[in-house]
Scaffold this motif. Structure first.
Motif, PDB file in Angstrom:
ATOM      1  N   CYS A  20     -15.022  20.481-102.490  1.00 26.41           N
ATOM      2  CA  CYS A  20     -13.992  21.007-101.532  1.00 26.41           C
ATOM      3  C   CYS A  20     -12.718  21.165-102.083  1.00 26.41           C
ATOM      4  N   ASN A  21     -12.145  22.631-102.004  1.00 27.75           N
ATOM      5  CA  ASN A  21     -10.793  22.627-102.751  1.00 27.75           C
ATOM      6  C   ASN A  21      -9.533  21.886-102.260  1.00 27.75           C
ATOM      7  N   ASN A  22      -9.858  21.481-100.877  1.00 24.61           N
ATOM      8  CA  ASN A  22      -8.650  20.762-100.143  1.00 24.61           C
ATOM      9  C   ASN A  22      -8.540  19.402-100.387  1.00 24.61           C
ATOM     10  N   CYS A  23      -9.592  18.660-100.742  1.00 23.51           N
ATOM     11  CA  CYS A  23      -9.396  17.169-100.583  1.00 23.51           C
ATOM     12  C   CYS A  23     -10.076  16.632-101.903  1.00 23.51           C
ATOM     13  N   GLY A  24     -10.827  17.339-102.568  1.00 22.88           N
ATOM     14  CA  GLY A  24     -11.629  16.975-103.664  1.00 22.88           C
ATOM     15  C   GLY A  24     -12.931  16.445-103.557  1.00 22.88           C
ATOM     16  N   TYR A  25     -13.338  16.177-102.447  1.00 22.39           N
ATOM     17  CA  TYR A  25     -14.611  15.722-102.265  1.00 22.39           C
ATOM     18  C   TYR A  25     -15.697  16.758-102.769  1.00 22.39           C
ATOM     19  N   ALA A  26     -16.729  16.115-103.556  1.00 20.74           N
ATOM     20  CA  ALA A  26     -17.845  16.744-103.783  1.00 20.74           C
ATOM     21  C   ALA A  26     -19.136  16.111-103.450  1.00 20.74           C
ATOM     22  N   GLY A  27     -20.185  16.871-103.107  1.00 12.71           N
ATOM     23  CA  GLY A  27     -21.448  16.394-102.804  1.00 12.71           C
ATOM     24  C   GLY A  27     -22.630  17.206-103.122  1.00 12.71           C
TER      25      GLY A  27
END
Length: 461
Positions: A232-239
């Motif tokens: 996610c470029n918005n919040c930094g989440y990665a999955g």
């Protein structure tokens, strides 16, 4: 001191006009390691590690152990063979075990050639004299071979049937204590990967056959990666895309944004919060403050030693030359002296001997490779040194014995050559050694709390 003339280094020699038939897709690291004679294929999916590459493996093991011990780990060794009866008790034998090797002894008893050791280590604690809460947490780790009958073993050490792995198993008194341990080991993993200076990403992952309530993977981003990750470029989440299941893969589960970008990743480490999945069916307990037995709460943490090395090389290297993480490079410095029979040989060898002594004092004899194959030209030896990816290669050539401003050639891995005076060369070698020491001295920052982990995962339930 290490001498190139004494190294067992079975590089592949392909005749100029030979037609090479490509029978499989090769990764960059696999191609280079094989061509340079650092790794030799055994039978399908197995590899023989030659002396130069073994040095990198040993350095990776030492770095992992350093970090595990800093995190409170105690090293053990478990048998490769695990009785299948233990896997029946936990229910894993009824799952998909098609990629696991099974063997029988002469009495007909069946064993797994362990791909992982949750059952074995839990059974060990279950048969140990009562464990007191005062002895917890326990953080036990080992480093050894693992076996998986990969359907598609490919890309060399990145997807092999036999590989080297560090696996840690932790035991705590409560779910909350286990979460703190998970945060502690996760922080140590992040520290280890920062020390390697290869860009990595931590992603939320499915628990899969391992089970448990929480899981994270550590990936190197590469086109040859077998996992699809969403960042996610918005919040930094990665999955890992697996965690999305039937839900929309267009919406970030953390911030609900739509800035998810797919990338390919090579998994190099994995962490699991297991709860009592293994300890309860196997009867692994401890005595609480009242002297009554309670079930141990578990976690497990793996790092693929050989896969880390191959994947790091995949990310850093060019098509023609290896590039090593500084802490894993087989040697820090390669010294190339004058060619035998050249007009500068005698005076240049005086400089070479002096330089060997000074380099030994700066970086140590074990980190110095002397390419003493003087029957070969400097150009040929330099070509080999560049392909092998030594961080620093020093050439004592014609300019080293010129009367005015004698110069040495310094080749930094991946950079243009420099012509420097002796003190300048020694200064750069010293800086390299100091940088390595600084990487090793990096300590884990304050333990990550559960809120920080939630940026990479949705729940700790």
């Amino acid at each position: 001191m290490n001498k190139a003339s004494s190294l067992f280094w079975p590089a592949l020699v392909t005749p100029k006009n030979a037609i090479v038939k490509q029978t499989e897709q090769l990764s960059r690291s696999q191609k280079l390691l094989t061509e340079l004679g650092l790794v030799k294929p055994g039978c399908n999916g197995t590899y023989q590690i030659m002396p130069i590459a073994q040095r990198a493996v040993d350095k990776c093991i030492n770095l992992v152990q350093r970090n595990m011990q800093e995190a409170g780990g105690q090293k053990i060794s478990m048998p490769v063979l695990t009785p299948t009866q233990l896997w029946k008790k936990t229910g894993r034998l009824e799952g998909d075990i098609s990629e696991f090797y099974m063997v029988r002894d002469r009495s007909g008893k069946q064993f797994l050639m362990s791909p992982t050791h949750e059952e074995a280590v839990t059974a060990m604690l279950a048969t140990t004299a009562p464990i007191s809460y005062r002895q917890l947490p326990l953080r036990l780790y080992q480093i050894g071979p693992k076996f998986r009958d990969e359907l598609k073993s490919r890309f060399g050490l990145m997807r092999a049937k036999e590989f080297l792995m560090k696996d840690m198993y932790t035991f705590d008194v409560t779910k909350e204590a286990a979460e703190k341990t998970y945060a502690r080991i996760s922080n140590t993993y992040a520290q280890f990967f920062r020390q390697l200076e290869v860009p990595f990403v931590t992603v939320e992952a499915a628990t899969g056959i391992m089970g448990g309530s929480l899981s994270h993977e550590y990936h190197y981003i590469s086109p040859v990666g077998e996992d699809t990750l969403l960042k996610c470029n918005n919040c930094g989440y990665a999955g890992n895309v697996e965690v999305f299941g039937n839900t929309s893969a267009n919406t970030c589960p953390s911030c609900q944004g739509s800035q998810l970008i797919p990338v390919r990743g090579v998994e190099v480490a994995h962490t699991f919060l297991l709860g009592d999945k293994y300890s309860k069916p196997l009867g692994a307990t401890f005595l609480n403050t009242s002297g009554k037995p309670e079930t141990l709460v578990m976690g497990c943490y793996g790092i693929g030693i050989t896969r880390v090395i191959a994947a790091a090389l995949e990310v850093l290297s060019t098509e023609q030359e290896l590039r090593w993480p500084k802490l894993l490079a087989p040697y820090d410095v390669c010294l190339i002296g004058p060619k035998q029979g050249s007009k500068e040989q005698v005076p240049a060898e005086g400089v070479e001997i002096e330089l060997l002594q000074q380099l030994t004092q700066i970086c140590g004899a074990e980190e110095l490779l002397h390419d003493d194959r003087k029957e070969l030209t400097i150009g040929k030896r330099l070509f080999d040194a560049k392909r092998l990816g030594h961080p620093l290669t020093i050439v004592v050539g014609t300019k080293a014995v010129q009367k005015e401003e004698p110069k040495l050639e310094l080749h930094l891995s991946g950079a243009e050559k420099l012509e420097l005076e002796l003190p300048e060369v020694l200064s750069l070698v010293t800086a390299h050694v100091r940088h390595k020491q600084q990487l090793l001295q990096e300590s884990a920052t304050n333990e990550q709390d559960i809120a920080q982990l939630r940026t990479q995962g949705r729940t700790l339930s």
